[in-house]
Design an enzyme around this catalytic site. Sequence first.
Site, short mmCIF file in Angstrom:
data_model
loop_
_atom_site.label_atom_id
_atom_site.label_comp_id
_atom_site.label_asym_id
_atom_site.label_seq_id
_atom_site.Cartn_x
_atom_site.Cartn_y
_atom_site.Cartn_z
N SER A 144 1.07 -1.25 0.22
CA SER A 144 0.04 0.08 -0.26
C SER A 144 0.81 1.09 0.00
O SER A 144 2.06 1.25 1.09
CB SER A 144 -1.00 0.27 1.00
OG SER A 144 -1.88 1.51 1.20
N TYR A 173 -2.10 -0.11 10.49
CA TYR A 173 -2.05 -0.93 9.23
C TYR A 173 -0.78 -0.47 7.80
O TYR A 173 0.02 -1.57 7.62
CB TYR A 173 -3.23 -0.23 8.56
CG TYR A 173 -3.65 -0.34 6.49
CD1 TYR A 173 -3.79 -1.44 6.36
CD2 TYR A 173 -3.07 0.68 5.99
CE1 TYR A 173 -4.16 -1.67 4.71
CE2 TYR A 173 -3.48 0.37 4.31
CZ TYR A 173 -3.48 -0.76 4.33
OH TYR A 173 -3.73 -1.03 2.93
#
Length: 254
Positions: free
Chosen positions: A149, A163
Amino acid sequence: MASTTSSSSPVLAGKAAFVTGGSRGIGAAIVRRLARDGAAVAFTYVSAQAEAEKLAAEIQAAGGRALAIRADAGDAAALSAAVAQGASAFDRLDILVNNAGVYLGGELDTFSLADFDRTVDVNVRAVFVAAQAAARHMGDGGRIVNIGSINAERVPAAGASVYAMSKAAIVGLTRGLARDLGARGITVNNVQPGPVDTDMNPASGPRASSMHDVMALPRHGRAEEIAGMVAYLVGPDGGFVTGASLSVDGGYTA
Protein backbone atom coordinates in the site's frame (compact mmCIF):
# COMPACT_ATOMS: atom_id res chain seq x y z
CA MET A 1 8.53 -17.89 -43.34
CA ALA A 2 9.05 -18.17 -39.59
CA SER A 3 6.22 -19.52 -37.51
CA THR A 4 4.17 -16.98 -35.53
CA THR A 5 2.61 -19.51 -33.18
CA SER A 6 4.71 -18.62 -30.16
CA SER A 7 4.33 -14.86 -30.60
CA SER A 8 0.55 -15.14 -30.84
CA SER A 9 0.19 -17.33 -27.75
CA PRO A 10 -0.91 -15.67 -24.50
CA VAL A 11 2.17 -14.51 -22.60
CA LEU A 12 1.41 -16.71 -19.58
CA ALA A 13 0.29 -19.81 -21.49
CA GLY A 14 1.35 -22.94 -19.62
CA LYS A 15 1.88 -21.08 -16.35
CA ALA A 16 0.03 -21.60 -13.08
CA ALA A 17 -0.68 -18.82 -10.58
CA PHE A 18 -1.90 -18.59 -7.01
CA VAL A 19 -3.57 -15.39 -5.73
CA THR A 20 -4.57 -14.81 -2.13
CA GLY A 21 -7.74 -12.81 -1.56
CA GLY A 22 -8.84 -13.12 -5.17
CA SER A 23 -12.62 -13.06 -5.01
CA ARG A 24 -13.26 -9.32 -5.35
CA GLY A 25 -11.72 -5.89 -5.72
CA ILE A 26 -8.08 -5.70 -6.74
CA GLY A 27 -7.65 -9.45 -6.20
CA ALA A 28 -10.41 -10.34 -8.65
CA ALA A 29 -8.96 -7.96 -11.24
CA ILE A 30 -5.59 -9.70 -10.86
CA VAL A 31 -7.18 -13.13 -11.22
CA ARG A 32 -8.99 -12.04 -14.39
CA ARG A 33 -5.86 -10.48 -15.89
CA LEU A 34 -3.65 -13.50 -15.22
CA ALA A 35 -6.31 -15.80 -16.69
CA ARG A 36 -6.68 -13.53 -19.72
CA ASP A 37 -2.92 -13.72 -20.21
CA GLY A 38 -3.14 -17.52 -20.31
CA ALA A 39 -2.35 -18.67 -16.78
CA ALA A 40 -4.31 -21.24 -14.82
CA VAL A 41 -5.27 -19.46 -11.59
CA ALA A 42 -6.07 -20.74 -8.12
CA PHE A 43 -7.24 -18.11 -5.67
CA THR A 44 -8.41 -17.92 -2.10
CA TYR A 45 -11.41 -16.32 -0.47
CA VAL A 46 -12.74 -16.20 3.08
CA SER A 47 -16.40 -15.18 3.13
CA ALA A 48 -17.26 -14.17 -0.43
CA GLN A 49 -18.07 -17.68 -1.63
CA ALA A 50 -20.67 -16.63 -4.19
CA GLU A 51 -18.34 -14.07 -5.75
CA ALA A 52 -15.47 -16.54 -5.80
CA GLU A 53 -17.48 -19.28 -7.48
CA LYS A 54 -18.88 -16.81 -10.00
CA LEU A 55 -15.39 -15.61 -10.88
CA ALA A 56 -14.07 -19.14 -11.34
CA ALA A 57 -17.06 -20.02 -13.52
CA GLU A 58 -16.56 -16.87 -15.61
CA ILE A 59 -12.95 -17.81 -16.33
CA GLN A 60 -13.84 -21.40 -17.12
CA ALA A 61 -16.63 -20.30 -19.47
CA ALA A 62 -14.06 -18.25 -21.37
CA GLY A 63 -11.89 -21.33 -21.83
CA GLY A 64 -9.52 -20.73 -18.92
CA ARG A 65 -8.72 -22.73 -15.79
CA ALA A 66 -9.56 -21.41 -12.34
CA LEU A 67 -9.97 -22.85 -8.86
CA ALA A 68 -11.49 -21.05 -5.86
CA ILE A 69 -10.20 -22.25 -2.47
CA ARG A 70 -11.58 -21.17 0.87
CA ALA A 71 -8.69 -20.25 3.17
CA ASP A 72 -8.13 -17.46 5.68
CA ALA A 73 -4.73 -15.86 5.05
CA GLY A 74 -4.43 -15.33 8.79
CA ASP A 75 -4.47 -19.11 9.34
CA ALA A 76 -0.95 -20.24 8.47
CA ALA A 77 -1.79 -23.94 8.21
CA ALA A 78 -4.84 -23.31 6.01
CA LEU A 79 -2.88 -20.97 3.75
CA SER A 80 0.00 -23.41 3.29
CA ALA A 81 -2.47 -26.18 2.49
CA ALA A 82 -4.24 -23.97 -0.04
CA VAL A 83 -0.97 -23.21 -1.85
CA ALA A 84 -0.22 -26.93 -2.01
CA GLN A 85 -3.75 -27.61 -3.29
CA GLY A 86 -3.37 -25.06 -6.05
CA ALA A 87 0.02 -26.43 -7.10
CA SER A 88 -1.37 -29.98 -7.12
CA ALA A 89 -4.45 -29.01 -9.14
CA PHE A 90 -2.35 -27.55 -11.95
CA ASP A 91 0.74 -29.77 -11.52
CA ARG A 92 2.95 -26.71 -11.10
CA LEU A 93 3.22 -23.25 -9.60
CA ASP A 94 4.95 -20.38 -11.36
CA ILE A 95 3.38 -17.23 -9.92
CA LEU A 96 2.31 -16.15 -6.44
CA VAL A 97 0.43 -12.91 -5.79
CA ASN A 98 -0.01 -12.03 -2.12
CA ASN A 99 -3.07 -9.80 -2.32
CA ALA A 100 -5.06 -10.70 0.82
CA GLY A 101 -5.11 -7.92 3.37
CA VAL A 102 -7.15 -6.28 6.11
CA TYR A 103 -7.56 -2.69 7.21
CA LEU A 104 -8.35 -2.26 10.89
CA GLY A 105 -8.15 1.40 11.80
CA GLY A 106 -8.26 3.07 15.16
CA GLU A 107 -6.67 5.61 17.47
CA LEU A 108 -3.68 4.59 19.57
CA ASP A 109 -5.46 4.71 22.92
CA THR A 110 -8.29 2.42 21.82
CA PHE A 111 -6.62 0.08 19.30
CA SER A 112 -6.83 -3.48 20.61
CA LEU A 113 -4.02 -6.00 20.62
CA ALA A 114 -6.40 -8.44 18.94
CA ASP A 115 -6.72 -6.07 15.98
CA PHE A 116 -2.96 -5.50 16.01
CA ASP A 117 -2.32 -9.25 15.86
CA ARG A 118 -4.93 -9.78 13.14
CA THR A 119 -3.35 -7.04 11.03
CA VAL A 120 0.11 -8.56 11.34
CA ASP A 121 -1.16 -12.11 10.76
CA VAL A 122 -2.92 -11.26 7.48
CA ASN A 123 -0.83 -8.39 6.11
CA VAL A 124 2.66 -9.59 7.05
CA ARG A 125 2.88 -13.17 8.32
CA ALA A 126 0.66 -14.50 5.53
CA VAL A 127 3.00 -13.03 2.90
CA PHE A 128 5.91 -14.92 4.43
CA VAL A 129 3.89 -18.12 4.87
CA ALA A 130 2.62 -18.11 1.28
CA ALA A 131 6.04 -17.28 -0.15
CA GLN A 132 7.65 -20.07 1.85
CA ALA A 133 4.98 -22.55 0.74
CA ALA A 134 5.03 -21.43 -2.89
CA ALA A 135 8.83 -21.54 -3.16
CA ARG A 136 8.72 -25.26 -2.38
CA HIS A 137 6.67 -25.81 -5.55
CA MET A 138 8.25 -23.23 -7.86
CA GLY A 139 10.87 -24.05 -10.42
CA ASP A 140 13.62 -21.64 -11.27
CA GLY A 141 12.32 -18.41 -12.76
CA GLY A 142 9.14 -18.12 -10.69
CA ARG A 143 7.54 -14.79 -9.81
CA ILE A 144 6.21 -13.47 -6.51
CA VAL A 145 4.32 -10.18 -6.25
CA ASN A 146 3.18 -8.71 -2.95
CA ILE A 147 0.38 -6.15 -2.87
CA GLY A 148 1.35 -3.52 -0.33
CA SER A 149 0.00 0.00 0.00
CA ILE A 150 1.09 3.55 -0.59
CA ASN A 151 0.43 4.00 3.12
CA ALA A 152 3.89 2.52 3.62
CA GLU A 153 5.13 5.85 2.24
CA ARG A 154 2.41 8.30 3.28
CA VAL A 155 -0.04 8.21 6.19
CA PRO A 156 -2.48 11.06 5.49
CA ALA A 157 -4.65 10.81 8.60
CA ALA A 158 -4.73 9.50 12.14
CA GLY A 159 -5.90 5.99 12.87
CA ALA A 160 -3.89 4.09 10.26
CA SER A 161 -0.62 3.59 12.12
CA VAL A 162 -0.81 -0.20 12.49
CA TYR A 163 -1.97 -0.71 8.90
CA ALA A 164 0.84 1.53 7.65
CA MET A 165 3.34 -0.39 9.76
CA SER A 166 2.18 -3.68 8.26
CA LYS A 167 2.58 -2.39 4.71
CA ALA A 168 5.98 -0.86 5.48
CA ALA A 169 7.07 -4.28 6.72
CA ILE A 170 6.28 -5.69 3.27
CA VAL A 171 8.87 -3.36 1.75
CA GLY A 172 11.65 -4.92 3.83
CA LEU A 173 10.31 -8.45 3.46
CA THR A 174 10.17 -8.06 -0.31
CA ARG A 175 13.82 -6.99 -0.45
CA GLY A 176 14.91 -9.85 1.77
CA LEU A 177 12.95 -12.47 -0.16
CA ALA A 178 14.40 -11.15 -3.42
CA ARG A 179 17.86 -11.90 -2.03
CA ASP A 180 16.80 -15.29 -0.66
CA LEU A 181 15.35 -16.45 -3.98
CA GLY A 182 17.49 -14.60 -6.49
CA ALA A 183 19.88 -17.51 -7.04
CA ARG A 184 16.92 -19.49 -8.39
CA GLY A 185 15.92 -16.69 -10.74
CA ILE A 186 12.73 -16.10 -8.74
CA THR A 187 11.78 -12.43 -8.64
CA VAL A 188 9.99 -10.84 -5.68
CA ASN A 189 8.38 -7.41 -5.96
CA ASN A 190 5.94 -5.19 -4.10
CA VAL A 191 3.14 -3.21 -5.77
CA GLN A 192 1.89 -0.26 -3.71
CA PRO A 193 -1.57 0.92 -4.82
CA GLY A 194 -2.82 4.37 -3.99
CA PRO A 195 -6.56 5.12 -3.82
CA VAL A 196 -8.34 2.49 -5.93
CA ASP A 197 -12.06 2.36 -6.60
CA THR A 198 -13.22 -0.71 -4.67
CA ASP A 199 -15.93 -1.50 -2.12
CA MET A 200 -13.45 -0.65 0.65
CA ASN A 201 -12.46 2.72 -0.83
CA PRO A 202 -15.05 3.87 -3.38
CA ALA A 203 -14.35 6.78 -5.71
CA SER A 204 -17.63 8.29 -4.50
CA GLY A 205 -16.76 7.91 -0.81
CA PRO A 206 -16.61 10.75 1.72
CA ARG A 207 -12.79 10.85 1.74
CA ALA A 208 -12.31 10.73 -2.03
CA SER A 209 -12.07 14.46 -2.70
CA SER A 210 -9.44 14.97 0.00
CA MET A 211 -7.35 12.21 -1.56
CA HIS A 212 -7.72 13.67 -5.04
CA ASP A 213 -6.60 17.09 -3.77
CA VAL A 214 -3.06 15.79 -3.13
CA MET A 215 -2.75 13.61 -6.23
CA ALA A 216 -1.08 14.51 -9.53
CA LEU A 217 -3.89 12.62 -11.28
CA PRO A 218 -6.99 13.66 -9.30
CA ARG A 219 -8.95 10.44 -9.50
CA HIS A 220 -9.16 6.98 -8.00
CA GLY A 221 -7.36 4.24 -9.84
CA ARG A 222 -9.08 1.23 -11.34
CA ALA A 223 -8.40 -2.27 -10.05
CA GLU A 224 -7.44 -3.23 -13.60
CA GLU A 225 -4.60 -0.70 -13.49
CA ILE A 226 -3.09 -2.44 -10.48
CA ALA A 227 -3.55 -5.78 -12.23
CA GLY A 228 -1.69 -4.36 -15.21
CA MET A 229 1.39 -3.70 -13.09
CA VAL A 230 1.19 -7.22 -11.67
CA ALA A 231 0.90 -8.61 -15.21
CA TYR A 232 4.06 -6.75 -16.21
CA LEU A 233 6.03 -8.09 -13.23
CA VAL A 234 5.01 -11.71 -13.79
CA GLY A 235 5.27 -11.53 -17.58
CA PRO A 236 8.28 -11.89 -19.88
CA ASP A 237 9.21 -8.20 -19.73
CA GLY A 238 9.51 -8.11 -15.93
CA GLY A 239 12.27 -10.68 -15.50
CA PHE A 240 14.98 -8.22 -14.45
CA VAL A 241 12.91 -6.43 -11.79
CA THR A 242 13.27 -7.76 -8.26
CA GLY A 243 13.30 -6.38 -4.73
CA ALA A 244 11.39 -3.32 -5.93
CA SER A 245 8.46 -1.47 -4.41
CA LEU A 246 6.49 0.12 -7.25
CA SER A 247 3.90 2.78 -6.48
CA VAL A 248 0.76 2.83 -8.62
CA ASP A 249 -0.87 5.81 -6.98
CA GLY A 250 -1.72 8.55 -9.46
CA GLY A 251 1.00 10.72 -7.97
CA TYR A 252 -0.28 10.47 -4.41
CA THR A 253 3.33 10.56 -3.22
CA ALA A 254 4.77 12.71 -6.01
